[in-house]
Motif scaffolding. Sequence first.
Motif, PDB file in Angstrom:
ATOM      1  N   LEU A  97      11.170  -0.113  -8.449  1.00  0.00           N
ATOM      2  CA  LEU A  97       9.899  -0.434  -9.104  1.00  0.00           C
ATOM      3  C   LEU A  97       8.680   0.208  -8.449  1.00  0.00           C
ATOM      4  O   LEU A  97       7.558  -0.052  -8.847  1.00  0.00           O
ATOM      5  N   GLY A  98       8.908   1.023  -7.454  1.00  0.00           N
ATOM      6  CA  GLY A  98       7.775   1.714  -6.805  1.00  0.00           C
ATOM      7  C   GLY A  98       6.900   0.766  -5.992  1.00  0.00           C
ATOM      8  O   GLY A  98       5.681   0.951  -5.918  1.00  0.00           O
ATOM      9  N   LEU A  99       7.515  -0.252  -5.394  1.00  0.00           N
ATOM     10  CA  LEU A  99       6.729  -1.217  -4.610  1.00  0.00           C
ATOM     11  C   LEU A  99       6.324  -0.612  -3.265  1.00  0.00           C
ATOM     12  O   LEU A  99       7.049   0.208  -2.701  1.00  0.00           O
ATOM     13  N   PHE A 100       5.175  -1.045  -2.779  1.00  0.00           N
ATOM     14  CA  PHE A 100       4.711  -0.602  -1.460  1.00  0.00           C
ATOM     15  C   PHE A 100       3.993  -1.777  -0.791  1.00  0.00           C
ATOM     16  O   PHE A 100       3.523  -2.695  -1.485  1.00  0.00           O
ATOM     17  N   PRO A 101       3.917  -1.769   0.547  1.00  0.00           N
ATOM     18  CA  PRO A 101       3.247  -2.886   1.218  1.00  0.00           C
ATOM     19  C   PRO A 101       1.732  -2.800   1.023  1.00  0.00           C
ATOM     20  O   PRO A 101       1.148  -1.733   1.216  1.00  0.00           O
ATOM     21  N   ALA A 102       1.123  -3.926   0.640  1.00  0.00           N
ATOM     22  CA  ALA A 102      -0.340  -3.985   0.513  1.00  0.00           C
ATOM     23  C   ALA A 102      -0.861  -4.464   1.856  1.00  0.00           C
ATOM     24  O   ALA A 102      -0.968  -5.661   2.111  1.00  0.00           O
ATOM     25  N   GLY A 103      -1.121  -3.532   2.732  1.00  0.00           N
ATOM     26  CA  GLY A 103      -1.510  -3.863   4.105  1.00  0.00           C
ATOM     27  C   GLY A 103      -0.314  -3.686   5.023  1.00  0.00           C
ATOM     28  O   GLY A 103       0.811  -3.552   4.544  1.00  0.00           O
ATOM     29  N   ARG A 104      -0.600  -3.699   6.304  1.00  0.00           N
ATOM     30  CA  ARG A 104       0.455  -3.422   7.278  1.00  0.00           C
ATOM     31  C   ARG A 104       0.610  -4.534   8.293  1.00  0.00           C
ATOM     32  O   ARG A 104      -0.368  -5.186   8.651  1.00  0.00           O
ATOM     33  N   LEU A 105       1.848  -4.702   8.737  1.00  0.00           N
ATOM     34  CA  LEU A 105       2.105  -5.497   9.937  1.00  0.00           C
ATOM     35  C   LEU A 105       2.825  -4.569  10.896  1.00  0.00           C
ATOM     36  O   LEU A 105       3.614  -3.712  10.461  1.00  0.00           O
ATOM     37  N   ASP A 106       2.588  -4.743  12.186  1.00  0.00           N
ATOM     38  CA  ASP A 106       3.263  -3.900  13.175  1.00  0.00           C
ATOM     39  C   ASP A 106       4.779  -4.109  13.095  1.00  0.00           C
ATOM     40  O   ASP A 106       5.241  -5.152  12.633  1.00  0.00           O
ATOM     41  N   LYS A 107       5.493  -3.157  13.643  1.00  0.00           N
ATOM     42  CA  LYS A 107       6.959  -3.248  13.626  1.00  0.00           C
ATOM     43  C   LYS A 107       7.443  -4.556  14.269  1.00  0.00           C
ATOM     44  O   LYS A 107       8.381  -5.187  13.792  1.00  0.00           O
ATOM     45  N   ASP A 108       6.772  -4.988  15.344  1.00  0.00           N
ATOM     46  CA  ASP A 108       7.238  -6.200  16.036  1.00  0.00           C
ATOM     47  C   ASP A 108       6.533  -7.472  15.534  1.00  0.00           C
ATOM     48  O   ASP A 108       6.694  -8.539  16.123  1.00  0.00           O
ATOM     49  N   THR A 109       5.752  -7.374  14.466  1.00  0.00           N
ATOM     50  CA  THR A 109       5.097  -8.568  13.897  1.00  0.00           C
ATOM     51  C   THR A 109       5.934  -9.095  12.739  1.00  0.00           C
ATOM     52  O   THR A 109       6.477  -8.313  11.955  1.00  0.00           O
ATOM     53  N   GLU A 110       6.003 -10.425  12.661  1.00  0.00           N
ATOM     54  CA  GLU A 110       6.716 -11.082  11.557  1.00  0.00           C
ATOM     55  C   GLU A 110       5.710 -11.612  10.548  1.00  0.00           C
ATOM     56  O   GLU A 110       4.502 -11.649  10.817  1.00  0.00           O
ATOM     57  N   GLY A 111       6.226 -12.082   9.430  1.00  0.00           N
ATOM     58  CA  GLY A 111       5.401 -12.896   8.557  1.00  0.00           C
ATOM     59  C   GLY A 111       5.039 -12.281   7.223  1.00  0.00           C
ATOM     60  O   GLY A 111       5.692 -11.344   6.750  1.00  0.00           O
ATOM     61  N   PHE A 112       3.981 -12.826   6.661  1.00  0.00           N
ATOM     62  CA  PHE A 112       3.612 -12.590   5.259  1.00  0.00           C
ATOM     63  C   PHE A 112       3.204 -11.128   5.022  1.00  0.00           C
ATOM     64  O   PHE A 112       2.145 -10.683   5.456  1.00  0.00           O
ATOM     65  N   LEU A 113       4.058 -10.432   4.278  1.00  0.00           N
ATOM     66  CA  LEU A 113       3.733  -9.080   3.846  1.00  0.00           C
ATOM     67  C   LEU A 113       3.795  -9.102   2.328  1.00  0.00           C
ATOM     68  O   LEU A 113       4.761  -9.601   1.750  1.00  0.00           O
ATOM     69  N   LEU A 114       2.752  -8.588   1.701  1.00  0.00           N
ATOM     70  CA  LEU A 114       2.733  -8.563   0.245  1.00  0.00           C
ATOM     71  C   LEU A 114       3.132  -7.176  -0.230  1.00  0.00           C
ATOM     72  O   LEU A 114       2.588  -6.176   0.252  1.00  0.00           O
ATOM     73  N   LEU A 115       4.105  -7.129  -1.121  1.00  0.00           N
ATOM     74  CA  LEU A 115       4.541  -5.842  -1.686  1.00  0.00           C
ATOM     75  C   LEU A 115       4.217  -5.846  -3.174  1.00  0.00           C
ATOM     76  O   LEU A 115       4.423  -6.857  -3.852  1.00  0.00           O
ATOM     77  N   THR A 116       3.730  -4.736  -3.655  1.00  0.00           N
ATOM     78  CA  THR A 116       3.386  -4.651  -5.078  1.00  0.00           C
ATOM     79  C   THR A 116       3.469  -3.203  -5.540  1.00  0.00           C
ATOM     80  O   THR A 116       3.629  -2.300  -4.721  1.00  0.00           O
ATOM     81  N   ASN A 117       3.382  -3.021  -6.856  1.00  0.00           N
ATOM     82  CA  ASN A 117       3.221  -1.661  -7.378  1.00  0.00           C
ATOM     83  C   ASN A 117       1.881  -1.560  -8.117  1.00  0.00           C
ATOM     84  O   ASN A 117       1.674  -0.659  -8.913  1.00  0.00           O
ATOM     85  N   ASP A 118       0.989  -2.511  -7.814  1.00  0.00           N
ATOM     86  CA  ASP A 118      -0.329  -2.555  -8.445  1.00  0.00           C
ATOM     87  C   ASP A 118      -1.365  -2.049  -7.426  1.00  0.00           C
ATOM     88  O   ASP A 118      -1.798  -2.794  -6.541  1.00  0.00           O
ATOM     89  N   GLY A 119      -1.739  -0.790  -7.573  1.00  0.00           N
ATOM     90  CA  GLY A 119      -2.644  -0.160  -6.602  1.00  0.00           C
ATOM     91  C   GLY A 119      -4.008  -0.829  -6.550  1.00  0.00           C
ATOM     92  O   GLY A 119      -4.573  -0.999  -5.461  1.00  0.00           O
ATOM     93  N   ASP A 120      -4.547  -1.239  -7.700  1.00  0.00           N
ATOM     94  CA  ASP A 120      -5.878  -1.873  -7.703  1.00  0.00           C
ATOM     95  C   ASP A 120      -5.844  -3.192  -6.950  1.00  0.00           C
ATOM     96  O   ASP A 120      -6.746  -3.506  -6.184  1.00  0.00           O
TER      97      ASP A 120
END
Length: 235
Positions: A97-120
């Motif tokens: 679906l062409g999803l990408f992370p909206a924002g970044r967490l470091d490799k060693d950070t856990e938790g809430f990552l939002l993935l979407t294919n909505d660029g806006d």
Amino acid sequence: MPLIRLDKLISDSGMYTRNESHVLVKSGRVSIAGCIAISPTEKVDPDIHEVKIDHKQLVYRKFVYIMMNKPQGFVSATEDRHEQTVIALLDEKYQKLGLFPAGRLDKDTEGFLLLTNDGDFAHRITSPNKHINKQYFAQIDGDVTDADIDLFSKGLKLADGTFCRPSVLERTDGGVYLTLSEGKYHQVKRMLAAIGKPVKYLKRISIGGLMLDDALKPGQYKEINACLDCIFSKK
Ligand code: URA
């Protein structure tokens, strides 16, 4: 809505792959506005044409939004030559679906990552001008003092001159909560290091007014199309 190819419309539903959508059309199981579809390349307007598979209406989803509890050891990117990305944690149907992370967490950070294919949408939650709060839980070396809390509340200048906007630092069991309204590079780790309390473990627990679902174990995720407005309600 602009016209889109029938095979794309079917696979965007997340229920079928592009190849499966071809087979469905070729076997006469797909109808557009009551007429059997002939070709997967036919163009349809999902706002106007009712598409059915085996007489059941297909719900077209233009965009998908996923809440992931990112585990440590994965990078927040769609591709990386050396590291495993968070995209590798998704089921095959989401990988397409062409999803990408909206924002970044470091490799060693856990938790809430939002993935979407909505660029806006991704822009709205990551843009520094929008000031969407993000809250982190951190385990640190040392104890936070009232003076630290006060310093963070006024805004903090790092040794390299970077100014961090006012933030909320709170003590909690086994660590601290830090709520930021911006997302500078390694910001939580740099801010806490600046007061001599280096981070040992870091987890993002909310974005805007939306908390990470406790039921999601590291590596698990769920769709959150229905609760996006919570993000924009102030936390
Ligand atoms: N701040 C950090 O230092 N690391 C993250 O992953 C997120 C915020």
